[in-house]
Design an enzyme around this catalytic site. Structure first.
Site, PDB file in Angstrom:
ATOM      1  N   HIS A  47       0.835  -1.209   0.000  1.00 24.54           N
ATOM      2  CA  HIS A  47       0.000   0.000   0.000  1.00 24.54           C
ATOM      3  C   HIS A  47       0.867   1.255   0.000  1.00 24.54           C
ATOM      4  O   HIS A  47       0.542   2.256   0.629  1.00 24.54           O
ATOM      5  CB  HIS A  47      -0.952  -0.028   1.196  1.00 24.54           C
ATOM      6  CG  HIS A  47      -1.890  -1.191   1.167  1.00 24.54           C
ATOM      7  ND1 HIS A  47      -3.160  -1.115   0.649  1.00 24.54           N
ATOM      8  CD2 HIS A  47      -1.714  -2.479   1.555  1.00 24.54           C
ATOM      9  CE1 HIS A  47      -3.745  -2.306   0.727  1.00 24.54           C
ATOM     10  NE2 HIS A  47      -2.878  -3.143   1.275  1.00 24.54           N
ATOM     11  N   HIS A  51      -1.958   3.692  -4.681  1.00 26.74           N
ATOM     12  CA  HIS A  51      -2.171   2.242  -4.661  1.00 26.74           C
ATOM     13  C   HIS A  51      -3.654   1.899  -4.679  1.00 26.74           C
ATOM     14  O   HIS A  51      -4.516   2.741  -4.413  1.00 26.74           O
ATOM     15  CB  HIS A  51      -1.519   1.622  -3.426  1.00 26.74           C
ATOM     16  CG  HIS A  51      -2.145   2.080  -2.133  1.00 26.74           C
ATOM     17  ND1 HIS A  51      -1.786   3.254  -1.508  1.00 26.74           N
ATOM     18  CD2 HIS A  51      -3.120   1.536  -1.361  1.00 26.74           C
ATOM     19  CE1 HIS A  51      -2.500   3.414  -0.407  1.00 26.74           C
ATOM     20  NE2 HIS A  51      -3.329   2.377  -0.301  1.00 26.74           N
ATOM     21  N   HIS A  57      -7.856  -6.878   1.493  1.00 29.97           N
ATOM     22  CA  HIS A  57      -7.196  -5.983   2.441  1.00 29.97           C
ATOM     23  C   HIS A  57      -7.810  -6.091   3.830  1.00 29.97           C
ATOM     24  O   HIS A  57      -7.098  -6.022   4.838  1.00 29.97           O
ATOM     25  CB  HIS A  57      -7.305  -4.553   1.905  1.00 29.97           C
ATOM     26  CG  HIS A  57      -6.521  -3.527   2.666  1.00 29.97           C
ATOM     27  ND1 HIS A  57      -5.361  -3.813   3.355  1.00 29.97           N
ATOM     28  CD2 HIS A  57      -6.740  -2.182   2.843  1.00 29.97           C
ATOM     29  CE1 HIS A  57      -4.898  -2.709   3.919  1.00 29.97           C
ATOM     30  NE2 HIS A  57      -5.723  -1.707   3.636  1.00 29.97           N
ATOM     31  N   HIS A 160     -13.598   1.718   4.704  1.00 31.35           N
ATOM     32  CA  HIS A 160     -12.984   0.599   3.982  1.00 31.35           C
ATOM     33  C   HIS A 160     -13.934  -0.595   3.920  1.00 31.35           C
ATOM     34  O   HIS A 160     -14.138  -1.189   2.856  1.00 31.35           O
ATOM     35  CB  HIS A 160     -11.684   0.167   4.662  1.00 31.35           C
ATOM     36  CG  HIS A 160     -10.471   0.948   4.260  1.00 31.35           C
ATOM     37  ND1 HIS A 160     -10.070   2.075   4.929  1.00 31.35           N
ATOM     38  CD2 HIS A 160      -9.574   0.755   3.258  1.00 31.35           C
ATOM     39  CE1 HIS A 160      -8.966   2.553   4.363  1.00 31.35           C
ATOM     40  NE2 HIS A 160      -8.646   1.773   3.339  1.00 31.35           N
TER      41      HIS A 160
END
Length: 230
Positions: A47, A51, A57, A160
């Site tokens: 990362h 990126h 992840h 995320h």
């Protein structure tokens, strides 16, 4: 047609997110030292710099970067200017054309604050409720000019999780400082790391001829676009 390279250069000792591997690039073979060629040894995290985040992840067994669909990484994208000192929240999204945009890049105060590729810990991030709205609208890729979609030292990384769990690709670490808001063709090519949780990427924006630039998003931007009937 202008091409913008929005990729952060990778170099030894460059800034990395706290806890990530440091970057080291050193000459492994050198012509100056009698080698048959110049060959470098690279050591860096997945990362680093500009990126791509893959679902792996944050979810074991989820798709890696080598499984990301190329038709999402390449295609029409729109850059939105997000003024102000806060995060990208629901108020900011009021001026975003969620009905037709599948690749959205946010230019925030991070781009103006970039000095030598460095960020402070108070960078603009993506609010969880905004991330969920982007998912509900069918956005497939979200690009950010900060080092992370979530604030520094986030406890549970809600932005995320909201995006990656829905299969939305996250593109972080963009350098949008020289890019005007508007419509572009996105060309994002991450390293094809088998089973990679993420990978550095070379990212280009190719300007679309005669494309109207969107107004800054947020309350003012929403009012301007509404007045135009958009």
């Amino acid at each position: 047609m202008r091409i913008y390279d929005v990729t952060v250069p990778i170099y030894s000792g460059m800034p990395v997110y706290e806890g990530d591997p440091e970057v080291s690039i050193r000459r492994w073979l050198s012509l100056d030292e009698g080698g048959e060629a110049n060959v470098s040894h690279l050591s860096l995290g997945s990362h680093t710099g500009t990126h791509v985040d893959a679902p792996l992840h944050f979810r074991s067994g989820a798709p890696g970067v080598d499984q990301l669909p190329l038709d999402v990484l390449i295609g029409p994208a729109r850059v939105y200017d997000v003024p102000g000192a806060g995060d990208i929240d629901l108020a900011c999204l009021r001026g975003v054309d969620l009905a037709s945009q599948r690749r959205i890049l946010f230019k925030t105060r991070n781009s103006a604050a970039r000095v030598g590729g460095r960020f402070g810990t108070d960078f603009a991030a993506l609010a969880p409720e905004a991330a969920r709205l982007l998912v509900e609208a069918g956005v497939r890729l979200v690009g950010l000019d900060g080092p992370s979609a979530d604030p520094f030292r986030s406890a549970d990384f809600p932005a995320h999780h909201a995006l990656l769990d829905a299969g939305v690709i996250i593109l972080e670490g963009l350098d949008l400082s020289a890019v005007p808001p508007g419509d572009y063709e996105l060309l994002c090519l991450p390293l094809k790391l088998l089973g990679g949780d993420g990978a550095p990427a070379r990212v280009l924006l190719r300007g679309q001829a005669h494309a109207p630039a969107p107004s800054p998003v947020g309350e003012a931007g929403y009012a301007a676009e509404s007045a135009q009937g958009s």
